[in-house]
Enzyme design. Sequence first.
Site, mmCIF file in Angstrom:
data_model
loop_
_atom_site.group_PDB
_atom_site.id
_atom_site.type_symbol
_atom_site.label_atom_id
_atom_site.label_comp_id
_atom_site.label_asym_id
_atom_site.label_seq_id
_atom_site.Cartn_x
_atom_site.Cartn_y
_atom_site.Cartn_z
ATOM 1 N N LYS A 121 0.884 -1.172 0.000
ATOM 2 C CA LYS A 121 0.000 0.000 0.000
ATOM 3 C C LYS A 121 0.920 1.220 0.000
ATOM 4 C CE LYS A 121 -1.926 3.021 1.879
ATOM 5 N NZ LYS A 121 -1.707 4.428 1.472
ATOM 6 N N GLY A 160 7.046 5.318 7.767
ATOM 7 C CA GLY A 160 6.205 6.509 7.787
ATOM 8 C C GLY A 160 6.400 7.260 9.086
ATOM 9 N N SER A 161 5.411 8.055 9.443
ATOM 10 C CA SER A 161 5.538 8.889 10.639
ATOM 11 C C SER A 161 5.367 8.043 11.904
ATOM 12 C CB SER A 161 4.477 9.986 10.612
ATOM 13 O OG SER A 161 3.210 9.380 10.685
ATOM 14 N N GLY A 170 2.802 5.036 12.719
ATOM 15 C CA GLY A 170 3.509 3.823 13.157
ATOM 16 C C GLY A 170 2.929 3.294 14.460
ATOM 17 N N GLU A 212 9.786 1.683 10.528
ATOM 18 C CA GLU A 212 10.856 2.645 10.235
ATOM 19 C C GLU A 212 10.211 4.020 10.301
ATOM 20 O OE1 GLU A 212 13.940 2.002 9.961
ATOM 21 O OE2 GLU A 212 14.006 -0.132 9.504
ATOM 22 N N CYS A 230 13.995 10.825 6.357
ATOM 23 C CA CYS A 230 13.833 10.446 7.764
ATOM 24 C C CYS A 230 15.122 10.691 8.529
ATOM 25 C CB CYS A 230 13.444 8.981 7.842
ATOM 26 S SG CYS A 230 14.519 7.919 6.897
HETATM 27 P P1 NAD Z 1 2.516 8.696 7.065
HETATM 28 O O1 NAD Z 1 2.697 7.990 8.346
HETATM 29 O O2 NAD Z 1 1.545 9.802 6.995
HETATM 30 O O3 NAD Z 1 2.058 7.664 5.926
HETATM 31 C C1 NAD Z 1 2.849 6.550 5.582
HETATM 32 C C2 NAD Z 1 1.951 5.483 4.968
HETATM 33 O O4 NAD Z 1 1.075 4.972 5.961
HETATM 34 C C3 NAD Z 1 1.061 5.986 3.838
HETATM 35 O O5 NAD Z 1 0.993 4.990 2.840
HETATM 36 C C4 NAD Z 1 -0.290 6.146 4.524
HETATM 37 O O6 NAD Z 1 -1.382 6.052 3.644
HETATM 38 C C5 NAD Z 1 -0.265 4.977 5.492
HETATM 39 N N1 NAD Z 1 -1.112 5.086 6.688
HETATM 40 C C6 NAD Z 1 -1.360 6.186 7.426
HETATM 41 N N2 NAD Z 1 -2.145 5.870 8.482
HETATM 42 C C7 NAD Z 1 -2.382 4.529 8.418
HETATM 43 C C8 NAD Z 1 -3.109 3.600 9.218
HETATM 44 N N3 NAD Z 1 -3.768 3.978 10.326
HETATM 45 N N4 NAD Z 1 -3.109 2.307 8.858
HETATM 46 C C9 NAD Z 1 -2.435 1.902 7.761
HETATM 47 N N5 NAD Z 1 -1.749 2.731 6.957
HETATM 48 C C10 NAD Z 1 -1.716 4.031 7.275
HETATM 49 O O7 NAD Z 1 3.965 9.155 6.621
HETATM 50 P P2 NAD Z 1 4.380 10.038 5.348
HETATM 51 O O8 NAD Z 1 3.965 11.447 5.630
HETATM 52 O O9 NAD Z 1 3.930 9.385 4.099
HETATM 53 O O10 NAD Z 1 5.976 9.933 5.389
HETATM 54 C C11 NAD Z 1 6.774 10.772 6.125
HETATM 55 C C12 NAD Z 1 7.212 10.114 7.411
HETATM 56 O O11 NAD Z 1 7.917 8.912 7.115
HETATM 57 C C13 NAD Z 1 8.183 10.947 8.210
HETATM 58 O O12 NAD Z 1 7.858 10.911 9.580
HETATM 59 C C14 NAD Z 1 9.517 10.272 7.978
HETATM 60 O O13 NAD Z 1 10.479 10.478 8.978
HETATM 61 C C15 NAD Z 1 9.121 8.852 7.871
HETATM 62 N N6 NAD Z 1 10.136 8.078 7.137
HETATM 63 C C16 NAD Z 1 10.900 7.161 7.824
HETATM 64 C C17 NAD Z 1 11.900 6.454 7.166
HETATM 65 C C18 NAD Z 1 12.744 5.431 7.889
HETATM 66 O O14 NAD Z 1 13.314 4.572 7.232
HETATM 67 N N7 NAD Z 1 12.844 5.469 9.196
HETATM 68 C C19 NAD Z 1 12.128 6.679 5.814
HETATM 69 C C20 NAD Z 1 11.342 7.621 5.153
HETATM 70 C C21 NAD Z 1 10.338 8.304 5.829
#
Ligand code: NAD
Length: 490
Positions: free
Chosen positions: A173, A226-227, A231, A248, A282
């Site tokens: 996804k 993601g965030s 997470g 992550e 990130c």
């Molecule tokens: P986000 O958490 O908003 O979304 C990430 C993904 O999760 C998207 O596909 C979103 O649709 C999905 N999602 C959101 N809520 C969900 C839920 N309740 N259930 C299932 N899926 C859900 O993050 P973003 O804004 O897309 O990305 C930016 C974030 O990602 C930043 O915090 C960044 O630090 C982090 N990031 C971490 C790494 C790492 O390797 N540690 C790498 C890149 C980005």
Amino acid sequence: MALYDHFIGGKSVPPASNEYFESENPTFGQPWARIARGTEEDVNAAVVAAKAAFPSWSGLKPSQRGRLLYRLADVIEKKAEYLAEIEVRDNGKLYAEMHAQMRYICEWYRYYGGLADKIEGHVIPTDKSGIFNFTRYEPLGVIGMVTPWNSPLLLLTWKLAPALAAGNVAVIKPSEFTSASTLEFMRLFEEAGFPPGVVNTVTGFGLEAGKPLVDHPDVAKIAFTGSDISGQKIYEAAARQIKHVTLELGGKSPNIVFADANLDAAINGVISGIFAASGQTCIAGSRLLLQRSIHDEFLERLLRVAGSAKIGDPMRKETNVGPVATRPQCAKVLEYIEIAKAEGAECVLGGGRYQGEGATSELFVSPTIFAGVKNSMRIAREEVFGPVLAVVPFEDEDEAYSIANDTAYGLGSGLWTSDIRKAIEGSAKIEAGTVWVNTYRALSYTSPFGGYKRSGIGREGGVEAIKEYLQTKSVWICTDPVVENPFIMR
Ligand code: NAD
């Protein structure tokens, strides 16, 4: 406008809802593609397809799986330019950065292709006579992969390459902001000779398509980037079914510059840490911890270099900083800039939307530096995920590490010094999954990557990552003909 459907069971499949949403090109602020709006029904179909493919995929000889991953790498290599262009169109990354990422992505699949037939159990000497005990590592099954918008193909690859090598199948996804490259990528699997159903993608929003994937009882593990806020929700949902997870998450990484560092190298390291990819990484070194004795001189030199960065169209070779990838993210970055000003941080560079030469949409933010930041300010504590640097001064080593570790996160960190003692001691003292000494943003498929504290759980990259997609079985074989007393533990 381009039209993208889900990819399920080796085919393009329209959404059950028949609804689509638009994806915007941030460089020009215009929609360019319509993306299938996935729901639980689509997720269920994708999980069924993946589950059906699991027995034959996990039953392949490991070397055959490895060969398919090598072939996939070759196919990606041929399509690298096309995929890079799609990614730039969808999220505004520099083409030059995408070019490098595509090269790396191929190596990731080759590395894990090579590991596919090296997943070895152990024969374990026990204290029991007549017992032969050994371990087997087995795949988990269907892996749900949920990815963000900042590096969609690379971050997917970090999950997919080890998961497939280990014999798992996947339902992906991608972020609702950047789904196109993942769907284009799906088309390469058939060309590489993968059976249908081994990889599937359902696009859509977090709560509509991501959540049903996380909640699906036939999904054995969620690999999420993601965030930390999403997470945490995913971790809670996975816990209800005792699912495996890797998370992550975000960061607020310290980049520490000591007075004895090679300052030219440190300046470039600080710039690459925060202004590369417009700070949307990130691992962004978003807190510059600067030793007081060099504070003013270093800052002045840093401003000169950062201030000369070329802002504009990410497809152009001379561009250093492109747009912010999405409208909500751009609004968030601008809001944090105002928060920092209101908190009393001194804005010494940038400080708002960029409207100068090269700005082709409203989504450009000037590289911004705040000096005089206290580590207690929100600009030093919360992840901005944009080109905004907070400079925090420190006196000595103890204070540097105390500020560095005074954060909820622990993803990346940088240390700039010419003193080997400081390099070794400092790398032990910093609470982060990665410590770079006299470099920043170096990553490889051979090395584990992941977070301490609120930055996540599990590792991607290196041999460690393949274990994240395996479970251990301990097998006990009795070769002793003597019948044991059944009431006493053997
Ligand atoms: P986000 O958490 O908003 O979304 C990430 C993904 O999760 C998207 O596909 C979103 O649709 C999905 N999602 C959101 N809520 C969900 C839920 N309740 N259930 C299932 N899926 C859900 O993050 P973003 O804004 O897309 O990305 C930016 C974030 O990602 C930043 O915090 C960044 O630090 C982090 N990031 C971490 C790494 C790492 O390797 N540690 C790498 C890149 C980005």
